[in-house]
Design an enzyme around this catalytic site. Structure first.
Site, PDB file in Angstrom:
ATOM      1  N   ARG A   2      -9.643   3.772 -13.911  1.00 52.25           N
ATOM      2  CA  ARG A   2      -9.634   4.255 -12.169  1.00 52.25           C
ATOM      3  C   ARG A   2     -10.149   5.722 -12.655  1.00 52.25           C
ATOM      4  O   ARG A   2     -10.127   6.108 -11.115  1.00 52.25           O
ATOM      5  CB  ARG A   2      -7.829   4.400 -11.861  1.00 52.25           C
ATOM      6  CG  ARG A   2      -7.144   3.298 -11.793  1.00 52.25           C
ATOM      7  CD  ARG A   2      -5.691   3.157 -10.889  1.00 52.25           C
ATOM      8  NE  ARG A   2      -5.833   3.032 -10.203  1.00 52.25           N
ATOM      9  CZ  ARG A   2      -4.936   4.765  -9.176  1.00 52.25           C
ATOM     10  NH1 ARG A   2      -5.318   5.587 -10.452  1.00 52.25           N
ATOM     11  NH2 ARG A   2      -5.544   5.441  -8.342  1.00 52.25           N
ATOM     12  N   GLY A  37       0.425  -0.724  -0.302  1.00 52.82           N
ATOM     13  CA  GLY A  37       0.027  -0.096   0.281  1.00 52.82           C
ATOM     14  C   GLY A  37       0.412   1.119  -0.187  1.00 52.82           C
ATOM     15  O   GLY A  37       0.036   2.241  -0.211  1.00 52.82           O
ATOM     16  N   GLY A  57       3.381  -3.431  -4.611  1.00 51.39           N
ATOM     17  CA  GLY A  57       2.947  -3.636  -6.150  1.00 51.39           C
ATOM     18  C   GLY A  57       3.246  -2.156  -6.531  1.00 51.39           C
ATOM     19  O   GLY A  57       3.647  -2.200  -7.981  1.00 51.39           O
ATOM     20  N   GLU A  61       5.049  -6.013   0.666  1.00 53.68           N
ATOM     21  CA  GLU A  61       4.065  -6.447  -0.884  1.00 53.68           C
ATOM     22  C   GLU A  61       3.925  -5.269  -1.480  1.00 53.68           C
ATOM     23  O   GLU A  61       3.058  -5.093  -1.743  1.00 53.68           O
ATOM     24  CB  GLU A  61       2.768  -7.299  -0.055  1.00 53.68           C
ATOM     25  CG  GLU A  61       2.489  -8.057   0.574  1.00 53.68           C
ATOM     26  CD  GLU A  61       1.333  -9.418   0.369  1.00 53.68           C
ATOM     27  OE1 GLU A  61       0.885 -10.410   0.751  1.00 53.68           O
ATOM     28  OE2 GLU A  61       0.350  -8.421   0.736  1.00 53.68           O
ATOM     29  N   CYS A 119     -18.655   5.098 -24.610  1.00 48.52           N
ATOM     30  CA  CYS A 119     -20.265   5.554 -24.550  1.00 48.52           C
ATOM     31  C   CYS A 119     -19.978   5.777 -23.334  1.00 48.52           C
ATOM     32  O   CYS A 119     -21.620   5.552 -23.167  1.00 48.52           O
ATOM     33  CB  CYS A 119     -20.730   4.710 -25.808  1.00 48.52           C
ATOM     34  SG  CYS A 119     -22.081   5.567 -26.457  1.00 48.52           S
ATOM     35  N   GLU A 120     -20.069   7.166 -22.551  1.00 50.59           N
ATOM     36  CA  GLU A 120     -19.969   7.527 -21.260  1.00 50.59           C
ATOM     37  C   GLU A 120     -19.241   8.612 -21.142  1.00 50.59           C
ATOM     38  O   GLU A 120     -18.386   8.925 -21.133  1.00 50.59           O
ATOM     39  CB  GLU A 120     -19.671   5.837 -20.571  1.00 50.59           C
ATOM     40  CG  GLU A 120     -20.041   4.434 -19.938  1.00 50.59           C
ATOM     41  CD  GLU A 120     -20.628   4.494 -19.687  1.00 50.59           C
ATOM     42  OE1 GLU A 120     -21.442   5.120 -18.895  1.00 50.59           O
ATOM     43  OE2 GLU A 120     -21.954   3.371 -19.889  1.00 50.59           O
TER      44      GLU A 120
END
Length: 439
Positions: free
Chosen positions: A330, A248, A292, A290, A361-362
């Site tokens: 995101r 994180g 990422g 961890e 198409c949004e």
């Protein structure tokens, strides 16, 4: 303008990544295109590892492959001596296909299927991070059937809330992940595992959230865990050999973000573990983390080609690109913010305010609201920074848009590591529907 890693402006006034001109990349591989700065990934991996080495502690730095998983990325992680986290059968299969050592693979997930756990056992992976009581019973059953034994960590929720978006906090009490540390669930799990002849309890795991900019949460989580470890030593004669404090660690997406250097996160974690181990008279456990996003996030840049524009007088100017929420969901999902530049005209003054729209198409398919660029022209090459984590891994075929290609760049060379999808790829799993012929 802040350029990450090896990004720079070259003599042609173009963006250059890893010694390769962005225009060359766009011309040869098309757009949208994910570009990864390999040198920056290597630097980050080393910085996490060196902090543990300097402290003389046993540790594993595991790349959280959910951030970006591909055969080439897993091979790069192996080159850098990292361990690996996977969260699905697909990520596990990718790791095995890449030749990654199974004993350095850790399997996460809150609803691992029977088939996924069977795969993990058959590959003899290093560790399964157990998330719930159902999973303990399922692993026990599978091990009895096959004769396998397996090492596990218990994922616990220590009641520590990271200061981040609600969708990416995972260490608080009300979470779909793990055993609650404060309501007796963890003790029940320990009691279920310790008598087993097939499951070996290595230690505990927690993950308090993502995109974290301070170390206080990690320190508090360590304190809460050691308090319980002291109780469990007395109650169950259980001593945790491994303490996994998750990941994180934040990165810089925009000027407002102020992440700490990787070494600072690790040093504070080490300091907290050492202090609590001494306080409760424990040997220092092997520490696992961890990373990422913090390994690959700002190593990634997405290149787009500008197309249509729209002016709403007195309100806003839109510039649309040839990608959007199909390659970076995101902003729509988390309201994530990004910075961008005109990769073909870096030297020109960025004095025109535009909003970058995707082509899906949004109405919500907006990549960046109100950013300053040079006067935008159709055909311009837009570079959006820090898209290396959860860009390709969350990419989708909404509107049946093919997913982009992925290129690694390093020392002036470009390597295609994932091909661009084609329209043929889009329909290759489709089957025709045959209607009944009317008599």
């Amino acid at each position: 303008m802040f350029l990450h890693g090896t990004c720079r402006q070259n003599q042609h006034g173009h963006l250059e990544i890893g010694g390769v001109d962005a225009l060359y990349l766009a011309e040869n591989y098309g757009t949208p295109l994910y570009v990864y700065d390999v040198a920056l990934i290597r630097e980050r991996a080393k910085s996490f590892q060196q902090a543990f080495t300097a402290a003389g502690l046993r540790a594993q730095v595991a790349y959280a492959s959910k951030a970006f998983s591909s055969v080439a990325m897993i091979q790069l992680a192996q080159e850098e001596g990292l361990s690996l986290d996977v969260v699905s059968g697909g990520e596990l299969y990718t790791a095995i296909s890449a030749g990654f050592p199974a004993e350095r693979i850790h399997f996460h997930g809150n609803n691992k299927s029977r088939e996924e756990l069977q795969m993990a056992l058959e590959y003899h992976i290093g560790c399964i991070v157990v998330d719930n009581f159902y999973e303990i019973s399922l692993i026990e059953e599978l091990c009895k059937e096959s004769g396998y034994t397996v090492d596990v960590l218990l994922r616990i929720t220590p009641g520590v809330e990271a200061h981040t978006h609600d969708y990416i906090t995972t260490g608080q009490e009300d979470s779909k992940f793990g055993f609650d540390l404060n309501n007796g669930q963890t003790e029940r799990a320990i009691e279920q595992i310790l008598p087993s002849n097939h499951i070996r309890l290595l230690g505990v795991h927690c993950h308090i959230g993502s995109q974290i900019f301070d170390t206080a949460g990690f320190v508090l989580a360590a304190e809460k865990i050691f308090t319980k470890l002291d109780e469990w030593r007395e109650s169950y004669s259980f001593i945790s050999k491994v303490l996994n404090l998750g990941g994180g660690f934040g990165i810089r997406y925009t000027e407002e973000d102020e992440p700490l250097p990787a070494t600072v996160y690790v040093e504070k974690i080490i300091e907290a573990v050492k202090a609590n181990a001494e306080r409760y008279s424990f040997s220092i456990p092997e520490i696992w983390i961890e990373p990422g996003r913090s390994l690959v996030g700002d190593a990634g840049t997405t290149l787009y080609t500008v197309g249509a524009q729209k002016e709403v007088p007195g309100t806003r100017r839109y510039a649309a690109v040839d990608g959007g929420m199909s390659d970076n969901i995101r902003p729509a999902l988390y309201q994530a913010k990004y910075e961008a530049i005109s990769a073909n005209r870096i030297e020109e003054e960025h004095n025109t305010t535009v909003s970058i729209a995707g082509k899906c198409c949004e109405s919500g398919d907006m990549l960046i609201w109100d950013i300053d660029l040079p006067e935008v022209k159709a055909g311009d090459l837009l570079a959006v920074f820090c898209t290396g984590a959860y860009g390709y891994s969350m990419a989708n075929n909404y509107n049946r848009i093919p997913r982009p290609a992925v290129v690694f760049v390093e020392d002036g060379e470009a390597h295609l590591v994932i091909k661009r999808e084609t329209y043929e790829d889009i329909v290759k799993l489709d089957l025709p529907f045959k209607t009944k012929v009317k008599q």
